[in-house]
Design a protein around this motif. Structure first.
Motif, PDB file in Angstrom:
ATOM      1  N   MET A 218       0.836  -1.199   0.000  1.00 24.39           N
ATOM      2  CA  MET A 218       0.000   0.000   0.000  1.00 24.39           C
ATOM      3  C   MET A 218       0.877   1.259   0.000  1.00 24.39           C
ATOM      4  O   MET A 218       1.961   1.264   0.552  1.00 24.39           O
ATOM      5  CB  MET A 218      -0.871  -0.009   1.270  1.00 24.39           C
ATOM      6  N   SER A 219       0.412   2.320  -0.654  1.00 27.14           N
ATOM      7  CA  SER A 219       1.214   3.540  -0.699  1.00 27.14           C
ATOM      8  C   SER A 219       1.245   4.177   0.688  1.00 27.14           C
ATOM      9  O   SER A 219       0.479   3.829   1.568  1.00 27.14           O
ATOM     10  CB  SER A 219       0.600   4.512  -1.698  1.00 27.14           C
ATOM     11  N   SER A 220       2.158   5.159   0.859  1.00 28.85           N
ATOM     12  CA  SER A 220       2.287   5.762   2.189  1.00 28.85           C
ATOM     13  C   SER A 220       1.259   6.862   2.406  1.00 28.85           C
ATOM     14  O   SER A 220       1.204   7.459   3.461  1.00 28.85           O
ATOM     15  CB  SER A 220       3.690   6.325   2.351  1.00 28.85           C
ATOM     16  N   ILE A 221       0.429   7.139   1.377  1.00 26.46           N
ATOM     17  CA  ILE A 221      -0.598   8.169   1.539  1.00 26.46           C
ATOM     18  C   ILE A 221      -1.683   7.638   2.474  1.00 26.46           C
ATOM     19  O   ILE A 221      -2.135   6.506   2.334  1.00 26.46           O
ATOM     20  CB  ILE A 221      -1.211   8.525   0.164  1.00 26.46           C
ATOM     21  N   THR A 222      -2.061   8.472   3.447  1.00 25.26           N
ATOM     22  CA  THR A 222      -3.097   8.030   4.388  1.00 25.26           C
ATOM     23  C   THR A 222      -4.449   7.988   3.666  1.00 25.26           C
ATOM     24  O   THR A 222      -4.874   8.987   3.083  1.00 25.26           O
ATOM     25  CB  THR A 222      -3.176   9.010   5.585  1.00 25.26           C
ATOM     26  N   PRO A 223      -5.112   6.841   3.687  1.00 26.50           N
ATOM     27  CA  PRO A 223      -6.377   6.718   2.952  1.00 26.50           C
ATOM     28  C   PRO A 223      -7.535   7.469   3.628  1.00 26.50           C
ATOM     29  O   PRO A 223      -7.587   7.569   4.854  1.00 26.50           O
ATOM     30  CB  PRO A 223      -6.641   5.213   2.947  1.00 26.50           C
ATOM     31  N   ILE A 224      -8.423   7.986   2.794  1.00 23.52           N
ATOM     32  CA  ILE A 224      -9.577   8.746   3.298  1.00 23.52           C
ATOM     33  C   ILE A 224     -10.843   8.274   2.583  1.00 23.52           C
ATOM     34  O   ILE A 224     -10.848   8.116   1.359  1.00 23.52           O
ATOM     35  CB  ILE A 224      -9.433  10.262   2.980  1.00 23.52           C
ATOM     36  N   ILE A 225     -11.895   8.099   3.372  1.00 22.55           N
ATOM     37  CA  ILE A 225     -13.226   7.878   2.790  1.00 22.55           C
ATOM     38  C   ILE A 225     -14.103   9.019   3.281  1.00 22.55           C
ATOM     39  O   ILE A 225     -14.205   9.253   4.498  1.00 22.55           O
ATOM     40  CB  ILE A 225     -13.832   6.528   3.239  1.00 22.55           C
ATOM     41  N   THR A 226     -14.712   9.760   2.362  1.00 23.17           N
ATOM     42  CA  THR A 226     -15.617  10.824   2.781  1.00 23.17           C
ATOM     43  C   THR A 226     -17.052  10.332   2.654  1.00 23.17           C
ATOM     44  O   THR A 226     -17.397   9.593   1.731  1.00 23.17           O
ATOM     45  CB  THR A 226     -15.424  12.095   1.935  1.00 23.17           C
ATOM     46  N   VAL A 227     -17.868  10.728   3.638  1.00 24.87           N
ATOM     47  CA  VAL A 227     -19.291  10.345   3.652  1.00 24.87           C
ATOM     48  C   VAL A 227     -20.081  11.632   3.829  1.00 24.87           C
ATOM     49  O   VAL A 227     -20.171  12.170   4.940  1.00 24.87           O
ATOM     50  CB  VAL A 227     -19.592   9.345   4.798  1.00 24.87           C
ATOM     51  N   ASP A 228     -20.607  12.155   2.728  1.00 26.13           N
ATOM     52  CA  ASP A 228     -21.365  13.403   2.787  1.00 26.13           C
ATOM     53  C   ASP A 228     -22.840  13.136   2.546  1.00 26.13           C
ATOM     54  O   ASP A 228     -23.222  12.095   2.006  1.00 26.13           O
ATOM     55  CB  ASP A 228     -20.841  14.381   1.716  1.00 26.13           C
ATOM     56  N   GLY A 229     -23.657  14.129   2.920  1.00 22.85           N
ATOM     57  CA  GLY A 229     -25.090  14.020   2.669  1.00 22.85           C
ATOM     58  C   GLY A 229     -25.874  14.844   3.667  1.00 22.85           C
ATOM     59  O   GLY A 229     -25.304  15.368   4.630  1.00 22.85           O
TER      60      GLY A 229
ATOM     61  N   LEU B  10     -12.767  -0.750   9.888  1.00 23.66           N
ATOM     62  CA  LEU B  10     -11.433  -0.604   9.310  1.00 23.66           C
ATOM     63  C   LEU B  10     -10.383  -0.224  10.358  1.00 23.66           C
ATOM     64  O   LEU B  10      -9.184  -0.261  10.080  1.00 23.66           O
ATOM     65  CB  LEU B  10     -11.449   0.458   8.203  1.00 23.66           C
ATOM     66  N   GLY B  11     -10.849   0.185  11.546  1.00 26.16           N
ATOM     67  CA  GLY B  11      -9.907   0.627  12.583  1.00 26.16           C
ATOM     68  C   GLY B  11      -9.311   1.987  12.252  1.00 26.16           C
ATOM     69  O   GLY B  11      -8.158   2.274  12.578  1.00 26.16           O
TER      70      GLY B  11
ATOM     71  N   PHE C 167      -9.928  -0.127  -1.842  1.00 26.98           N
ATOM     72  CA  PHE C 167      -8.835  -0.450  -0.894  1.00 26.98           C
ATOM     73  C   PHE C 167      -8.778  -1.962  -0.647  1.00 26.98           C
ATOM     74  O   PHE C 167      -9.051  -2.408   0.479  1.00 26.98           O
ATOM     75  CB  PHE C 167      -9.069   0.239   0.459  1.00 26.98           C
ATOM     76  N   PRO C 168      -8.445  -2.765  -1.644  1.00 21.95           N
ATOM     77  CA  PRO C 168      -8.454  -4.220  -1.423  1.00 21.95           C
ATOM     78  C   PRO C 168      -7.503  -4.649  -0.307  1.00 21.95           C
ATOM     79  O   PRO C 168      -7.832  -5.543   0.488  1.00 21.95           O
ATOM     80  CB  PRO C 168      -8.037  -4.798  -2.780  1.00 21.95           C
ATOM     81  N   ASP C 169      -6.337  -3.990  -0.188  1.00 23.61           N
ATOM     82  CA  ASP C 169      -5.354  -4.375   0.847  1.00 23.61           C
ATOM     83  C   ASP C 169      -5.898  -4.113   2.235  1.00 23.61           C
ATOM     84  O   ASP C 169      -5.732  -4.921   3.150  1.00 23.61           O
ATOM     85  CB  ASP C 169      -4.060  -3.561   0.705  1.00 23.61           C
ATOM     86  N   VAL C 170      -6.567  -2.968   2.369  1.00 22.64           N
ATOM     87  CA  VAL C 170      -7.085  -2.570   3.677  1.00 22.64           C
ATOM     88  C   VAL C 170      -8.078  -3.605   4.177  1.00 22.64           C
ATOM     89  O   VAL C 170      -8.042  -4.032   5.333  1.00 22.64           O
ATOM     90  CB  VAL C 170      -7.780  -1.185   3.575  1.00 22.64           C
ATOM     91  N   LEU C 171      -8.924  -4.056   3.275  1.00 22.27           N
ATOM     92  CA  LEU C 171      -9.946  -5.027   3.661  1.00 22.27           C
ATOM     93  C   LEU C 171      -9.318  -6.368   4.013  1.00 22.27           C
ATOM     94  O   LEU C 171      -9.714  -7.026   4.968  1.00 22.27           O
ATOM     95  CB  LEU C 171     -10.948  -5.183   2.517  1.00 22.27           C
ATOM     96  N   MET C 172      -8.281  -6.736   3.251  1.00 18.97           N
ATOM     97  CA  MET C 172      -7.611  -8.007   3.506  1.00 18.97           C
ATOM     98  C   MET C 172      -6.925  -7.961   4.881  1.00 18.97           C
ATOM     99  O   MET C 172      -7.042  -8.885   5.676  1.00 18.97           O
ATOM    100  CB  MET C 172      -6.569  -8.273   2.423  1.00 18.97           C
ATOM    101  N   ASN C 173      -6.238  -6.839   5.169  1.00 16.89           N
ATOM    102  CA  ASN C 173      -5.557  -6.682   6.466  1.00 16.89           C
ATOM    103  C   ASN C 173      -6.558  -6.711   7.603  1.00 16.89           C
ATOM    104  O   ASN C 173      -6.320  -7.289   8.651  1.00 16.89           O
ATOM    105  CB  ASN C 173      -4.790  -5.359   6.513  1.00 16.89           C
ATOM    106  N   GLN C 174      -7.698  -6.068   7.371  1.00 15.44           N
ATOM    107  CA  GLN C 174      -8.733  -6.013   8.408  1.00 15.44           C
ATOM    108  C   GLN C 174      -9.230  -7.429   8.714  1.00 15.44           C
ATOM    109  O   GLN C 174      -9.412  -7.803   9.863  1.00 15.44           O
ATOM    110  CB  GLN C 174      -9.873  -5.104   7.926  1.00 15.44           C
ATOM    111  N   LYS C 175      -9.407  -8.229   7.651  1.00 18.27           N
ATOM    112  CA  LYS C 175      -9.901  -9.605   7.848  1.00 18.27           C
ATOM    113  C   LYS C 175      -8.876 -10.420   8.628  1.00 18.27           C
ATOM    114  O   LYS C 175      -9.211 -11.185   9.511  1.00 18.27           O
ATOM    115  CB  LYS C 175     -10.196 -10.252   6.501  1.00 18.27           C
TER     116      LYS C 175
END
Ligand code: C5P
Length: 239
Positions: A1-12, A29-30, A226-234
């Motif tokens: 995974m890249s060193s950029i911190t991942p972000i998910i935005t949830v607007d509405g 996801l922790g 984020f396939p890696d993130v999900l795999m790590n989480q599992k």
């Protein structure tokens, strides 16, 4: 995974289910969680405590710059506790009148500027779920996954009603419907950072979806980006 911190935005808009989804994603996801609406709510309460009028834009801006607030997430109850100047004000900021005041001060450019860096500071490893109105458009335009939840206003009013009842806060459904519509108009039509989906946002209409269905759709999107993130989480949880 890249060193950029991942972000998910949830607007509405209010009552579309983004708060519940954001808490779920952050736990699953922790990752860290930013409830940006709470910041505007806290500022409107601080204005009341310090006798600052909502039309005194410069004083509100200064108050926003110096706001002494911290948030603590209770994993057991899924409640984000807000502490203003040492006082737990979690319940006080959840009233409709506080939400309405928050949306009034949120239309002031100086207030949004004062809260900009504070929101950016939530971006920390291993990742951030950012819940709000302008997360994907203004605060975190670089987010890798942008969700925009929406729903019919009558359904949102009913959800809000149930939420408030569960929190022990008195509410009237008709008043809530009116309030939600007024807040929608203010949030969608303001000139600065209006409530609009980012161009690259994925829109989910939650009107006829259960929270489980919203979560399932969102998790499928998270897995795609984020396939890696999900795999790590599992691996972490054995799930
Ligand atoms: O999400 P919540 O209902 O707690 O937000 C309260 C108000 O704060 C919203 O009606 C909106 O006017 C404002 N807000 C905003 N930008 C955000 C989050 C909330 O303008 N990112």
């Amino acid at each position: 995974m890249s060193s950029i911190t991942p972000i998910i935005t949830v607007d509405g808009p209010s009552g579309c289910g983004k708060g519940t989804l954001s808490v779920f994603l952050a736990k699953k996801l922790g990752w860290h969680l930013l409830d940006s609406g709470a910041l505007y709510r806290v500022l409107s309460l601080a204005a009341k405590l310090h006798a600052v009028r909502l039309d005194n834009h410069s004083a509100l801006e200064v108050l926003g710059q110096h706001l002494d607030v911290c948030f603590e997430f209770d994993e057991n109850t899924n409640v984000i506790h807000a502490v203003l100047e040492g006082q737990d004000i979690t319940h006080e900021i959840r009233t409709e009148s506080c939400g309405s005041d928050a949306s009034k001060i949120a239309a002031i450019p100086g207030v949004r500027k004062a809260l900009f860096e504070r929101q950016r500071a939530f971006l920390e490893s291993p990742g951030l779920i950012a819940d709000g109105r302008d997360m994907g458009t203004v605060i975190f335009p670089e987010a890798q996954l942008k969700l925009f939840l929406d729903a019919d206003p009558a359904i949102r009013a009913k959800r809000r009603f149930n939420q408030l009842q569960a929190m022990g806060v008195n509410a009237n459904l008709d008043d809530l419907f009116l309030e939600i519509n007024q807040r929608d108009i203010r949030d969608r039509q303001r000139t600065i950072s209006p409530l609009v989906p980012a161009e690259d946002a994925i829109i989910i209409d939650t009107s006829n979806l259960s929270i489980e269905e919203v979560v399932a759709r969102s998790m499928a999107l998270v897995g795609g980006v984020f396939p890696d993130v999900l795999m790590n989480q599992k691996k972490r949880t054995g799930g």
